[in-house]
Scaffold this motif. Sequence first.
Motif, PDB file in Angstrom:
ATOM      1  N   GLN A  33      41.062  35.268  35.758  1.00  0.00           N
ATOM      2  CA  GLN A  33      41.424  34.535  36.974  1.00  0.00           C
ATOM      3  C   GLN A  33      40.933  35.265  38.224  1.00  0.00           C
ATOM      4  OE1 GLN A  33      43.534  34.591  34.427  1.00  0.00           O
ATOM      5  NE2 GLN A  33      43.841  32.416  34.055  1.00  0.00           N
ATOM      6  N   ALA A  84      37.357  34.586  38.634  1.00  0.00           N
ATOM      7  CA  ALA A  84      37.179  33.222  39.133  1.00  0.00           C
ATOM      8  C   ALA A  84      37.506  33.153  40.627  1.00  0.00           C
ATOM      9  CB  ALA A  84      38.059  32.253  38.353  1.00  0.00           C
ATOM     10  N   ARG A 108      37.243  35.599  42.824  1.00  0.00           N
ATOM     11  CA  ARG A 108      36.144  36.211  43.591  1.00  0.00           C
ATOM     12  C   ARG A 108      34.949  35.266  43.625  1.00  0.00           C
ATOM     13  NH1 ARG A 108      34.290  41.258  41.140  1.00  0.00           N
ATOM     14  NH2 ARG A 108      35.470  40.712  39.282  1.00  0.00           N
ATOM     15  N   ILE A 159      34.733  26.347  37.123  1.00  0.00           N
ATOM     16  CA  ILE A 159      35.966  26.727  37.819  1.00  0.00           C
ATOM     17  C   ILE A 159      36.461  25.550  38.656  1.00  0.00           C
ATOM     18  CG2 ILE A 159      36.992  28.268  39.528  1.00  0.00           C
ATOM     19  CD1 ILE A 159      34.770  30.291  38.782  1.00  0.00           C
ATOM     20  N   SER A 160      37.737  25.212  38.479  1.00  0.00           N
ATOM     21  CA  SER A 160      38.322  24.153  39.293  1.00  0.00           C
ATOM     22  C   SER A 160      38.765  24.743  40.629  1.00  0.00           C
ATOM     23  CB  SER A 160      39.514  23.536  38.565  1.00  0.00           C
ATOM     24  OG  SER A 160      40.421  23.003  39.497  1.00  0.00           O
ATOM     25  N   ASN A 176      40.513  23.392  42.968  1.00  0.00           N
ATOM     26  CA  ASN A 176      41.921  23.106  43.228  1.00  0.00           C
ATOM     27  C   ASN A 176      42.831  24.142  42.589  1.00  0.00           C
ATOM     28  OD1 ASN A 176      41.959  20.803  44.871  1.00  0.00           O
ATOM     29  ND2 ASN A 176      41.281  19.577  43.136  1.00  0.00           N
ATOM     30  N   LEU A 200      46.298  28.787  43.201  1.00  0.00           N
ATOM     31  CA  LEU A 200      46.531  30.183  42.830  1.00  0.00           C
ATOM     32  C   LEU A 200      46.556  31.090  44.062  1.00  0.00           C
ATOM     33  CD1 LEU A 200      46.844  32.132  40.411  1.00  0.00           C
ATOM     34  CD2 LEU A 200      44.360  32.380  40.396  1.00  0.00           C
TER      35      LEU A 200
END
Lengths: 328, 272
Positions: free
Chosen positions: A198, A201, A203, A217-218, A220, A225
């Motif tokens: 995560q 993702a 970064r 990668i979503s 949203n 997050l």
Amino acid sequence: MPDQLLFAMEVTLNGLMAGVLYSLVALGFVLIFKASGIFNYAQGVMALFAALTLVGIMEGQVPFAHLINSVFGTDIHHFGWHVPALAAIVLTMVLMIAFAWAVNRFVLRHLVNQEPIILFMATIGLAYFLEGVGDLMWGSDIKTLNVGLPQGLNETIDRVTYEAFGYGFFIDNLDIVATVIAVVLVAGLVLFSQYTKQGRALRAVADDHQAALSVGISLNYIWVLTWSIAGFVALVAGIMWGAKSGVQFSLSLIALKALPVLMLGGFTSIPGAIVGGLIIGVGEKLFEFLIGVHIGGATENWFAYVLALLFLVFRPQGLFGEKIIERV
Amino acid sequence: MNAMSGNTTTADGRKIGGVLMEMRNITLRFGGVEAIKDISFDILEGEVRAIIGPNGAGKSSMLNVISGFYNPQVGEVWFRGEKRPPMKPYEVARLGIARTFQNIALFDGMSVLDNIMTGRLTHMTTGMLAQAIWKGKAEREEVANREIVEKIIDFLEIQHIRKVPVGRLPYGLKKRVELARALAAEPKLLLLDEPMAGMNVEEKEDMSRYILDTNDEFGTTIALIEHDMGVVMDLSDRVVVMDYGKKIGDGTPDEVRNNQEVIDAYLGVAHD
Ligand SMILES: Nc1ncnc2c1ncn2[C@@H]1O[C@H](COP(=O)(O)OP(=O)(O)OP(=O)(O)O)[C@@H](O)[C@H]1O
Ligand SMILES: [Mg+2]
């Protein structure tokens, strides 16, 4: 050792600890700004809201009591129970995550690809909205927050410094705890962003949206997050400030202290936020001590801004910010 | 009829299977501009399919439709025998379609290794909590994925720059890292938007070799956009030719090369 020097050392230490809290608030801004390019004006109110909620849950307050009473003609205020601090913190965090989700779902998702100024305006709206909700939910009276953190003079430091210099430093236990927690929090964030999927993702999204999308990668998900993490940082900051000066509206104004920190540290740099916070914390305390007293005091209100302004003139990208070169 | 229609073997011994992806009557508009006009074509499993055409023909737009960055107003996209509903780019990526960009989209602040590791994200399933706590499963997953990434690094001969932040690399190497990141996803379909643009002759030769080897060794289906006719003829099994948003040719390199409409488009014959 001359007294003046000893006083200055004590002031510096206190400044460092105040600075840690500035860093913490600034960190919340940086996280969201990096991930989505949004300057989140609501960060300070998020800290206030988190602290209000925490107190409310701990005290067993009925949320929206005012509203409920005026609609139904009832007279309820408390459930009559008390929730332990740790459980209340977890519940508050759940609420902050829900808030992060709602912000993304109902506001940001509709503003994708809008100008930064529009997103900024949206967060101003969000700040006042959240402030209102906080008032409505928990009432606007000043509350004391006590999650069991040690407070008052640290006697060990007092004694040791007294034996060494003949002058005991006054350091508040709460400041020490706040510093330790902030350090742990920052270390945790760094580890998370460097060594987890995560984090990677996160970064990636901070670096390039298109590329992030192309590897699955979503956006949203990442935005929820980051807002959740920023909510967590706000909660920690809210606990510290709330424990120190009570939970009241002025807590949301700590966001204003984060601004000069960001100018100093750069809007995209996590180390910048930390070092910037420390510099401002120490700087304003020392300035007040050395010069403020000779010119009528109360320099803490403006010193940080003047320092940041000077800094802006000479290094607009901040201490660690990336240099902005316009491509033509 | 296409020259190839599934389950054949090429002259150099590669297997071409059935239809992997099919575009049916795609029309894409930007306001008044029709970037793609009623185009249909298919991509067979295991083949190298090229999309060529003059500047502004709509090639990148077509790739963006396939990868979900654009959603067409009209038409259907079929993938592995199923009609694909409108999707976000990250959802398409999770289907096993990886891509590179005409204007390179890398994570400049991250190292080469980290960039390529992001290509593995679609294969990493360990949940948030396990990751955050960094327990056994997450660690094993990281190690296993790291091994695959190292293989790709070897394959593309970029061992020497593994730890370098991508922002510092020269253009040609950036293109190669971008290919590496796409390959890391072990895609079923690999989309390359002008993988050789702006490269010198030597770099072009290297890149051509990597593309062919990818197709050959991993059997990856590839759709690529390329301007250089010579390169296209060498690399591809079949070619779609676009001009002003329309499809003006479709077939083997030889068929396309001898197509009068294609020749006109490339020689810049005036459009009516
Ligand atoms: N996001 C967009 N918004 C508006 N118009 C667009 C967009 N993307 C593409 N277009 C238009 O669609 C047409 C086709 O563009 P596209 O980039 O697909 O061409 P191309 O064949 O890839 O060209 P090149 O060889 O220059 O890369 C052009 O007229 C372009 O201006
Ligand atoms: Mg293009």
